[in-house]
Design an enzyme around this catalytic site. Sequence first.
Site, PDB file in Angstrom:
ATOM      1  N   LEU A   1     126.557  44.021 -27.670  1.00  0.00           N
ATOM      2  CA  LEU A   1     126.586  45.462 -27.918  1.00  0.00           C
ATOM      3  C   LEU A   1     127.981  46.046 -27.686  1.00  0.00           C
ATOM      4  O   LEU A   1     128.136  47.251 -27.511  1.00  0.00           O
ATOM      5  CB  LEU A   1     125.566  46.174 -27.019  1.00  0.00           C
ATOM      6  CG  LEU A   1     124.108  45.818 -27.312  1.00  0.00           C
ATOM      7  CD1 LEU A   1     123.193  46.377 -26.238  1.00  0.00           C
ATOM      8  CD2 LEU A   1     123.697  46.339 -28.680  1.00  0.00           C
ATOM      9  N   GLY A   2     128.985  45.172 -27.708  1.00  0.00           N
ATOM     10  CA  GLY A   2     130.350  45.655 -27.524  1.00  0.00           C
ATOM     11  C   GLY A   2     130.543  46.337 -26.189  1.00  0.00           C
ATOM     12  O   GLY A   2     131.233  47.345 -26.090  1.00  0.00           O
ATOM     13  N   ARG A   3     129.930  45.776 -25.133  1.00  0.00           N
ATOM     14  CA  ARG A   3     129.972  46.339 -23.779  1.00  0.00           C
ATOM     15  C   ARG A   3     129.442  47.777 -23.760  1.00  0.00           C
ATOM     16  O   ARG A   3     129.967  48.644 -23.064  1.00  0.00           O
ATOM     17  CB  ARG A   3     131.378  46.263 -23.195  1.00  0.00           C
ATOM     18  CG  ARG A   3     131.934  44.847 -23.214  1.00  0.00           C
ATOM     19  CD  ARG A   3     133.207  44.714 -22.418  1.00  0.00           C
ATOM     20  NE  ARG A   3     133.770  43.372 -22.572  1.00  0.00           N
ATOM     21  CZ  ARG A   3     133.338  42.283 -21.946  1.00  0.00           C
ATOM     22  NH1 ARG A   3     132.343  42.367 -21.110  1.00  0.00           N
ATOM     23  NH2 ARG A   3     133.906  41.108 -22.159  1.00  0.00           N
ATOM     24  N   GLY A   4     128.384  47.979 -24.531  1.00  0.00           N
ATOM     25  CA  GLY A   4     127.726  49.275 -24.569  1.00  0.00           C
ATOM     26  C   GLY A   4     128.276  50.224 -25.607  1.00  0.00           C
ATOM     27  O   GLY A   4     127.646  51.235 -25.927  1.00  0.00           O
ATOM     28  N   PHE A   5     129.445  49.917 -26.187  1.00  0.00           N
ATOM     29  CA  PHE A   5     130.061  50.835 -27.139  1.00  0.00           C
ATOM     30  C   PHE A   5     129.192  51.039 -28.373  1.00  0.00           C
ATOM     31  O   PHE A   5     129.086  52.160 -28.902  1.00  0.00           O
ATOM     32  CB  PHE A   5     131.437  50.306 -27.543  1.00  0.00           C
ATOM     33  CG  PHE A   5     132.260  51.323 -28.292  1.00  0.00           C
ATOM     34  CD1 PHE A   5     133.076  52.198 -27.602  1.00  0.00           C
ATOM     35  CD2 PHE A   5     132.204  51.413 -29.668  1.00  0.00           C
ATOM     36  CE1 PHE A   5     133.821  53.150 -28.282  1.00  0.00           C
ATOM     37  CE2 PHE A   5     132.933  52.347 -30.357  1.00  0.00           C
ATOM     38  CZ  PHE A   5     133.757  53.226 -29.660  1.00  0.00           C
TER      39      PHE A   5
ATOM     40  N   TYR B   1     130.319  37.028 -10.426  1.00  0.00           N
ATOM     41  CA  TYR B   1     129.670  38.333 -10.506  1.00  0.00           C
ATOM     42  C   TYR B   1     129.353  38.787  -9.088  1.00  0.00           C
ATOM     43  O   TYR B   1     128.458  38.263  -8.434  1.00  0.00           O
ATOM     44  CB  TYR B   1     128.392  38.267 -11.331  1.00  0.00           C
ATOM     45  CG  TYR B   1     128.589  37.897 -12.792  1.00  0.00           C
ATOM     46  CD1 TYR B   1     129.853  37.868 -13.362  1.00  0.00           C
ATOM     47  CD2 TYR B   1     127.498  37.576 -13.595  1.00  0.00           C
ATOM     48  CE1 TYR B   1     130.022  37.522 -14.696  1.00  0.00           C
ATOM     49  CE2 TYR B   1     127.661  37.243 -14.932  1.00  0.00           C
ATOM     50  CZ  TYR B   1     128.926  37.215 -15.474  1.00  0.00           C
ATOM     51  OH  TYR B   1     129.100  36.871 -16.790  1.00  0.00           O
TER      52      TYR B   1
END
Length: 674
Positions: free
Chosen positions: A552-556, A400
């Site tokens: 969260l589904g990468r924010g989706f 990262y």
Amino acid sequence: MRYLEAADHAEIYVSHGYPEQTVDLGEIRMNYAVAGDPELPAMLLIPAQTESWWGYEAAMRLLADRYQVYAVDLRGQGRSTWTPGRYSLDIFGGDLVRFIDRVIKRPVVVCGLSSGGVIAAWLSAFAAPGQVRAAVYEDAPLFSSQTDPAVGPSIRQGGGPLFRLWHKWLGPQWSIGDFAGMRAAMGREIPAWMLAALHKMAPAGTGGPPAAPPQDLREYDPEWADAFVSGRATVNCDHESMLRQVKVPVLFTHHFHHVDPDTGQLLGAITDLQVRRARQLIESTGNSFTYREFPGMPHSMHGHDPATYVDTITAWADDLATSPAPVQHGVPSIPPQRHGEDMTLRTHTIGERGLVASVEGLGTMGMTAMYGSPDEAEAIRTVHRAVELGVTMFDTADMYGPFSGEELLGRALKGRPDELIVATKGGGVTLDETGKIVGGPNGSPDYLRACVEGSLRRLGTDHIDLFYLHRVDPGVPVEESFGVLADLVTEGKLRYLGISEASPANIRAAHTVAPLSAVQTEYSLFSRNVEVNGVLDTVRELGIGFVAYAPLGRGFLTGAVRSVQDLPAHDFRRTAPRFADANLEQNLSLLDRIVATADNLGVTTGQLALAWVLAQDGVTAVPGTKRRTWLEQNVAAAAIELDPAPLAGLSAAIPVGAAAGDRYAPMGMASIQE
């Protein structure tokens, strides 16, 4: 980067009474006007979504003998430039922080109308100490502008049809689209109660909307309307959390507000109930909240009655002592946990080897990489807020940044108490000493030992609580990789071990050499392969904990992304297949299936999706975020108790394999074992 320039539309643009100036703020070139002596105190005026700076002209003339007044454009209005996907109140707030620093260069009173009032609220909470002296919220839609408001009706529910109409018919900025068609469509597309209220709001004698497009709609970009009704405009601007952090005295002026008695829908910025909640939150911070009500006043008091507007704010300002606060420098110390707060998380044991952590951790990848531009100060504040709320597990990795993610977390948690768990990962890619990626997954013993030594140094600690092999190296038997990790446990440098994105066979092989405490794999309503590929069955059989990343589904699943243009320019999701245009429409249709359930429970879709993950047996979630507003929403999701029926309904609504597109681009998919 695409810019829209007023200079290219001379046939539409109208010049105004004050000369315009322009400042380059990086992502936006902002135009503004200024009036008054520079020796006077500074005031910043922030327009509403359909306004440009020139809506303040009359008020500026009246204010200029008391203040040096700056009025700005933000959203592609007037001569300001615009880039797609920037219609977000926190982004505008960041623009204005830079504007204050570069142009005004001294403490300022901020005043904003409508959404500009919400930006004034953002600045009064999150601007650097000393930048803002006091704030005026002119008929600001606090709470009611949120997609899922905690208090009262929302503009999305009420004014949404009007915003959708603008987005559909007005065309791009600097064109007017089909204005006549829009007028004709109003009777079909606007609810009867709203039409009646709009006629009531229209100036006397006009009989309703104008026959020709007014100038402000010529300069207006209808994407702003779409951002408002979809919730994108406020996705990182939770009003409840924001108002709890206001640091200055506030004047709130409240104008027209109509709540339809038959439907309960709101036309207007904010209800009385929502004003009372704003007062309660701001006063709880120790700051004054002055309320002035003008029931007969249209939404824009400064435009309709500038004399009353100026008299109101100057009389209030005369009573204030607004000495700027001292500027704070450096990294603030880590706060204590606040176990008395309603949102404090419960803890549980991950696996069977004694690793105890909160049921929800904090993923930190986005703080330094992958999800647009980093903001270290806000990232550290987010980590500290997580500690206050009872989060005890913080997840990072050497890749990262690379390296900067671990370094940031080390600074943020310096002097951390023993109960805080730092989890990091290595071996996902091959990094040289400078952090350059020079190869794929690397599980060789020498490389993993070097990974651990580097992580210890960057985290500023003598041991790592939980270390994952980030990806399985196809060229090295997993038993060899975990042989050296077991040695590092014996040496006291690692406490617990895990593996990420591994097959059931490799989980078993690693566990035989060095007992695992955790397996980390992507898991959400959108990514459920672990339910059918044997991973969940394997960890439950072996007594290993399961940690879900990207729950969260990468924010989706928050509903924040309706188009790839909603993503920052350097966001890796722009290359992710699930966010590609070819798959997005199908995935949005899946998301829409859970909206009604979220609405019925009074939560956001993101909170509902996270609650579903947390309800699965033996699962710990590590949603990632770099902002406190999202963090607080995520922590609140842990308190949601889903009964068996809605839990099963959610599972059926988005079944295994329903999401369109792979989780990663081909190179990323090659390193995971599905």
